[in-house]
Design a protein around this motif. Structure first.
Motif, mmCIF file in Angstrom:
data_model
loop_
_atom_site.group_PDB
_atom_site.id
_atom_site.type_symbol
_atom_site.label_atom_id
_atom_site.label_comp_id
_atom_site.label_asym_id
_atom_site.label_seq_id
_atom_site.Cartn_x
_atom_site.Cartn_y
_atom_site.Cartn_z
ATOM 1 N N ASN A 112 -2.614 -5.898 2.687
ATOM 2 C CA ASN A 112 -1.640 -7.117 2.811
ATOM 3 C C ASN A 112 -2.312 -8.172 3.609
ATOM 4 O O ASN A 112 -2.199 -9.351 3.431
ATOM 5 C CB ASN A 112 -0.270 -6.526 3.703
ATOM 6 C CG ASN A 112 0.314 -5.712 2.774
ATOM 7 O OD1 ASN A 112 -0.151 -4.561 2.812
ATOM 8 N ND2 ASN A 112 1.690 -5.929 2.453
ATOM 9 N N SER A 153 -2.222 -0.477 1.201
ATOM 10 C CA SER A 153 -1.222 -1.504 1.632
ATOM 11 C C SER A 153 -0.453 -0.801 2.927
ATOM 12 O O SER A 153 -0.539 0.107 3.190
ATOM 13 C CB SER A 153 -0.132 -1.634 0.464
ATOM 14 O OG SER A 153 0.429 -0.421 0.323
ATOM 15 N N GLN A 197 0.390 -4.534 -7.145
ATOM 16 C CA GLN A 197 -0.569 -4.038 -5.914
ATOM 17 C C GLN A 197 -2.005 -3.192 -6.833
ATOM 18 O O GLN A 197 -2.749 -3.499 -6.196
ATOM 19 C CB GLN A 197 0.284 -2.703 -5.085
ATOM 20 C CG GLN A 197 -0.754 -2.169 -4.148
ATOM 21 C CD GLN A 197 0.066 -0.897 -3.178
ATOM 22 O OE1 GLN A 197 -0.421 -0.156 -3.004
ATOM 23 N NE2 GLN A 197 1.106 -1.456 -2.897
#
Length: 323
Positions: A112, A153, A197
Motif C-alpha cells: 500500500n 498488502s 492487487q
C-alpha cells in the motif's frame, strides 16, 4: 507468510518500529526467522495512544531480549508534519546506526505504501527513478535500508496478526486527510489495490526488472571522505538523477532552477556548501572548501583534469585520487 531474510542474516540490524500493523507484523516475522535485530521507536506526542505504543515496544524488547532506542519529542500537528516527522525519525535512526555500528535499517513499508508513493510522485511529475524510488534494498552512504514487505498488502499483514493473535495498534491520525499520504490512500490507492492487487504486484515486479535492465549507474566510482566521483552518463537527465541522489543523502534538495544552473555552468556551488563539477568523463561532488593550494598540487590537478572547485577539498583532506 514466507519471507526471505537471508540477505541480512549476517548483518547487524535495526528495525524501525511503531506498534502499528506493519511494524508489529515485521517484528514477529523477523523473530520467527531467527534474524537478529534491535528496535527503535519515536514518540511524537500528538496522540494519547502513543504512550501505549511506546509501552508495547518496551515490553516486546524486554520479553524478546532486544535493545530498544526511544526518542521522545513534542511535534505539533501542521501542514509540514509528515516531512518534519520523517526528518526527525531518520536523523534519529542515523544517529543510532552511527553510534552502535548497525549495518541495516529495516523498515515496514508495504505494498500500500509503495502504491501511495507511486501515485504521489506521479501527481507531482516524476521520472522512472522517482516513481520506483521505494526499493526492497537500498544502499546509503553508511548503511543499507531493507524493505522486505513491499510485495505484501496491509490487509495480508493484518490477517497474519489476527491469525497469530498478535497485538497491534491503529494510528488514528491515518484517517485525517489533511495529510497528503492519507488523501491518496483513502481516495485512490486502497480502492485500486483492493480490486487489482495481483496485477499491481506483478506490475511492480516487471517494472523493477525493466528498470534494473537499464543499468543506470547511480553509485559513485570513487568515494573518499565526503568526495564522490561518478561516471558521466552522457545524458543530462541521468546526470541530474545522479547528482540528485547524492545531494539528498547529504540533506539537500535541488530546485528546478538549481538543476538548470548545474547543467549550464558545469561547475557550481549549491547552498554555499556543496561543490558540483561535470567534466567530459566524470561528475565530482564534494563539500566547499577554501585553502591555498601549492604549485605542485595545482599541476597535479591540471594533469588529472580535476575541476577547480573540487581541488581545495582534496588538498585539505589529503586525498589520493586514482582514476
Amino acid at each position: 507468510m514466507d519471507l526471505d531474510f537471508s540477505r541480512i542474516k549476517n548483518s547487524k540490524n535495526l528495525l524501525a518500529f511503531s506498534g502499528g500493523v506493519d511494524s508489529s507484523a515485521l517484528f514477529f516475522l523477523l523473530l520467527n526467522s531467527k534474524t537478529n535485530f534491535d528496535i527503535a521507536i519515536v514518540n511524537y506526542n500528538i496522540r494519547e495512544q502513543s504512550k501505549d505504543e511506546v509501552e508495547y515496544a518496551l515490553n516486546l524488547a524486554n520479553k524478546y531480549d532486544k535493545k530498544i532506542f526511544l526518542k521522545d519529542v513534542k511535534l505539533e500537528s501542521s501542514s509540514n508534519f509528515e516531512k518534519n516527522a520523517r526528518d526527525i525519525r531518520y536523523n534519529f535512526f542515523k544517529e543510532i546506526i552511527k553510534e552502535n555500528s548497525y549495518q541495516t535499517l529495516i523498515t515496514a513499508h508495504q505494498l500500500n505504501d509503495r502504491l501511495e508513493w507511486f501515485l504521489m510522485q506521479l501527481s507531482k511529475g516524476a521520472g522512472l527513478l522517482e516513481l520506483f524510488g521505494m526499493k526492497e534494498f537500498e544502499e546509503k552512504k553508511d548503511y543499507s535500508i531493507f524493505r522486505p514487505l513491499l510485495n505484501i498488502s496491509k490487509d495480508e499483514l493484518e490477517k497474519y496478526l489476527k491469525e497469530h493473535k498478535i497485538k497491534y495498534f491503529i494510528d488514528s491520525s491515518n484517517i485525517d486527510e489533511k495529510y497528503k499520504r492519507n488523501y491518496f490512500r483513502h481516495n485512490f490507492s486502497d480502492k485500486f489495490l483492493n480490486e487489482f492487487q495481483d496485477g499491481i504486484k506483478n506490475s511492480f515486479s516487471f517494472l523493477e526488472n525493466d528498470l534494473n535492465s537499464l543499468n543506470i549507474k547511480l553509485n559513485p566510482i570513487i568515494t573518499l571522505e565526503e568526495l564522490e566521483v561518478f561516471e558521466n552518463l552522457k545524458d543530462n537527465n541521468l546526470n541530474l538523477r545522479v547528482i540528485d541522489k547524492s545531494l539528498k543523502q547529504r540533506g539537500f534538495l535541488l530546485s528546478q532552477k538549481e538543476r538548470i544552473e548545474i547543467l549550464k555552468q558545469k561547475e557550481i556551488t549549491i547552498s554555499h556548501k556543496i561543490n558540483i563539477a561535470i567534466t567530459k568523463d566524470y561528475i565530482f561532488i564534494a563539500p566547499k572548501a577554501e585553502i591555498n593550494l601549492t604549485k605542485e598540487f595545482k599541476e597535479f590537478c591540471r594533469i588529472k583534469k580535476i575541476p577547480q572547485n573540487i581541488r581545495a577539498y582534496i588538498f585539505l583532506k589529503k586525498l589520493e585520487i586514482n582514476f
